[in-house]
Motif scaffolding. Structure first.
Motif, PDB file in Angstrom:
ATOM      1  N   LYS A  31      24.605  36.108  64.813  1.00 42.62           N
ATOM      2  CA  LYS A  31      24.301  37.524  64.544  1.00 42.62           C
ATOM      3  C   LYS A  31      22.878  37.666  64.031  1.00 42.62           C
ATOM      4  CE  LYS A  31      27.219  40.536  64.175  1.00 42.62           C
ATOM      5  NZ  LYS A  31      28.081  41.682  63.813  1.00 42.62           N
ATOM      6  N   ILE A  32      22.257  38.795  64.350  1.00 42.36           N
ATOM      7  CA  ILE A  32      20.927  39.070  63.790  1.00 42.36           C
ATOM      8  C   ILE A  32      20.744  40.584  63.647  1.00 42.36           C
ATOM      9  CG2 ILE A  32      19.690  39.114  66.026  1.00 42.36           C
ATOM     10  CD1 ILE A  32      17.404  37.547  64.399  1.00 42.36           C
ATOM     11  N   SER A  33      20.149  40.984  62.533  1.00 43.50           N
ATOM     12  CA  SER A  33      19.874  42.408  62.324  1.00 43.50           C
ATOM     13  C   SER A  33      18.630  42.779  63.122  1.00 43.50           C
ATOM     14  CB  SER A  33      19.631  42.687  60.844  1.00 43.50           C
ATOM     15  OG  SER A  33      18.463  42.020  60.414  1.00 43.50           O
ATOM     16  N   SER A  34      18.495  44.070  63.442  1.00 44.94           N
ATOM     17  CA  SER A  34      17.295  44.492  64.171  1.00 44.94           C
ATOM     18  C   SER A  34      16.061  44.233  63.302  1.00 44.94           C
ATOM     19  CB  SER A  34      17.381  45.957  64.609  1.00 44.94           C
ATOM     20  OG  SER A  34      17.681  46.783  63.515  1.00 44.94           O
ATOM     21  N   ARG A  35      16.246  44.317  61.971  1.00 42.83           N
ATOM     22  CA  ARG A  35      15.103  44.067  61.097  1.00 42.83           C
ATOM     23  C   ARG A  35      14.631  42.613  61.164  1.00 42.83           C
ATOM     24  NH1 ARG A  35      15.524  44.886  54.673  1.00 42.83           N
ATOM     25  NH2 ARG A  35      15.480  47.124  55.064  1.00 42.83           N
ATOM     26  N   ALA A  36      15.597  41.687  61.139  1.00 35.63           N
ATOM     27  CA  ALA A  36      15.230  40.262  61.193  1.00 35.63           C
ATOM     28  C   ALA A  36      14.622  39.913  62.551  1.00 35.63           C
ATOM     29  CB  ALA A  36      16.459  39.393  60.923  1.00 35.63           C
ATOM     30  N   LEU A  37      15.194  40.459  63.625  1.00 40.53           N
ATOM     31  CA  LEU A  37      14.648  40.210  64.962  1.00 40.53           C
ATOM     32  C   LEU A  37      13.231  40.788  65.049  1.00 40.53           C
ATOM     33  CD1 LEU A  37      15.194  39.119  67.827  1.00 40.53           C
ATOM     34  CD2 LEU A  37      16.155  41.347  68.428  1.00 40.53           C
ATOM     35  N   ALA A  38      13.069  41.990  64.483  1.00 38.79           N
ATOM     36  CA  ALA A  38      11.751  42.647  64.491  1.00 38.79           C
ATOM     37  C   ALA A  38      10.722  41.783  63.775  1.00 38.79           C
ATOM     38  CB  ALA A  38      11.851  44.018  63.823  1.00 38.79           C
ATOM     39  N   GLU A  39      11.093  41.259  62.621  1.00 43.24           N
ATOM     40  CA  GLU A  39      10.149  40.437  61.853  1.00 43.24           C
ATOM     41  C   GLU A  39       9.702  39.223  62.646  1.00 43.24           C
ATOM     42  OE1 GLU A  39      11.389  39.197  57.890  1.00 43.24           O
ATOM     43  OE2 GLU A  39      11.342  41.322  57.321  1.00 43.24           O
ATOM     44  N   GLN A  40      10.673  38.546  63.274  1.00 45.91           N
ATOM     45  CA  GLN A  40      10.338  37.357  64.058  1.00 45.91           C
ATOM     46  C   GLN A  40       9.411  37.686  65.211  1.00 45.91           C
ATOM     47  OE1 GLN A  40      13.459  34.737  65.332  1.00 45.91           O
ATOM     48  NE2 GLN A  40      14.584  34.900  63.412  1.00 45.91           N
ATOM     49  N   MET A  41       9.626  38.872  65.801  1.00 50.27           N
ATOM     50  CA  MET A  41       8.884  39.205  67.017  1.00 50.27           C
ATOM     51  C   MET A  41       7.602  39.985  66.739  1.00 50.27           C
ATOM     52  SD  MET A  41      11.938  40.103  69.702  1.00 50.27           S
ATOM     53  CE  MET A  41      10.750  40.419  71.012  1.00 50.27           C
ATOM     54  N   GLY A  42       7.387  40.339  65.474  1.00 50.17           N
ATOM     55  CA  GLY A  42       6.193  41.123  65.160  1.00 50.17           C
ATOM     56  C   GLY A  42       6.289  42.563  65.643  1.00 50.17           C
ATOM     57  N   LEU A  43       7.519  43.090  65.700  1.00 48.05           N
ATOM     58  CA  LEU A  43       7.737  44.494  66.062  1.00 48.05           C
ATOM     59  C   LEU A  43       8.374  45.196  64.862  1.00 48.05           C
ATOM     60  CD1 LEU A  43       9.413  43.908  69.563  1.00 48.05           C
ATOM     61  CD2 LEU A  43       7.060  44.662  69.162  1.00 48.05           C
TER      62      LEU A  43
END
Lengths: 209, 209
Positions: A31-43
């Protein structure tokens, strides 16, 4: 799941989502939150939600994304869950590098053959891909209903070859010739690879003010 | 002319502006409206004005852009009006293709040397670029204050080599290894080239709904 009028900016982020989700998946993250995914991707998280909303939206507010499911949904949006056919024109350094090292399958493609004018390499088999004479190209593309041609030929031949490929019925051209190509038939997509854009972006970042 | 906090999306459009402006310039076009430039580039006129406003803004409402001036301003923003030094690590197919065909000068770079572990090619000169043994790399990079290293080595060596280059003081790494690289030193910029993102974008466009 496809929508009309999705901007190219959103479309170009999809492979990047797939890349990150696939890595999470390979690492066993479920599982991943949109916030954590955003941080990893720089979005930003809202950007990610907006992007996925273009395709109907996935995930529930507050619950995060199921990595495995989202990865499959993105794969389906991109079309890499199906197999498309491709041939490569020009077995120079770039052509050879792609045949040897590029993971076509992961990108939804099966590479069927390579074509070259150089009789000294015609007949060779590189990484299980046969190098065929260029005068067999037209028949091969028609018979195999080849969807994509990869252009790794000298720049001088790019424009004429692209139009010929368009006439032969390919849907897409992956263009490495450094010539900005467009073909007359609007239903043929040309994806121009510009190494110089990438190198100039790096130039910007290392340049002093 | 540089500004802090310009988004990567804007930065990545700069080389594209340069490409289009350079073509207009080569074709002898002297003036262009933001609307006409937008149409050619598949952007909106307001997007173009916004992008240039990040760097102070050029052109006067209603008068259009002077192609020559704008081209030079964009070149200066990107940093290609100066000369940066680069070396290439790995003289395989991709390395060789870049040495032979890539226009480093147009991207603001001078390629000084190539390095490889293969003793059968060390000592070769390709397109005036000497292929040097990899054990001379550290000293060469330090002595010549090399700014950018181009990674065209096998993926397995990518991570360790990137850290070593960072320790040697390079400012940027142009990464063709298909490994998503980050280095510990935040002042080193890594520009990852992802052929797969480009191929997947094409896959999206040719895939049926």
């Amino acid at each position: 799941m496809r929508k009309e009028n999705v901007s190219m900016a959103v479309i170009r982020r999809m492979p990047k989502y797939y890349r990150y989700l696939d890595e999470l998946y390979q690492n066993g993250i479920q599982k991943i939150s949109s916030r954590a995914l955003a941080e990893q991707m720089g979005l930003t998280a809202s950007q990610i939600r907006q992007d996925f909303n273009c395709f109907g939206g996935f995930g529930q507010q507050g619950y995060g994304y199921n990595v495995d499911t989202l990865r499959e949904q993105v794969a389906s949006i991109i079309g890499i869950d199906r197999t498309h056919s491709a041939v490569i024109l020009g077995v120079g350094n770039i052509g050879r590098a792609l045949i040897r090292n590029f993971n076509f399958v992961q990108c939804g493609f099966q590479l069927l053959a390579a074509f070259d004018t150089d009789t000294s390499i015609v007949g060779d088999v590189i990484h299980q891909i046969p190098v065929l004479p260029v005068d067999e190209m037209d028949a091969f593309i028609r018979e195999n209903k080849v969807e994509v041609a990869i252009l790794t030929i000298p720049a001088a031949f790019a424009k004429a070859t692209a139009e010929r490929l368009s006439d032969l019925g390919v849907k897409g051209i992956w263009n490495f010739t450094n010539v900005e190509l467009q073909v007359k038939n609007p239903s043929v997509t040309v994806e121009n690879v510009h190494f110089s854009d990438s190198m100039m972006t790096l130039c910007y970042q290392i340049s002093e003010d």
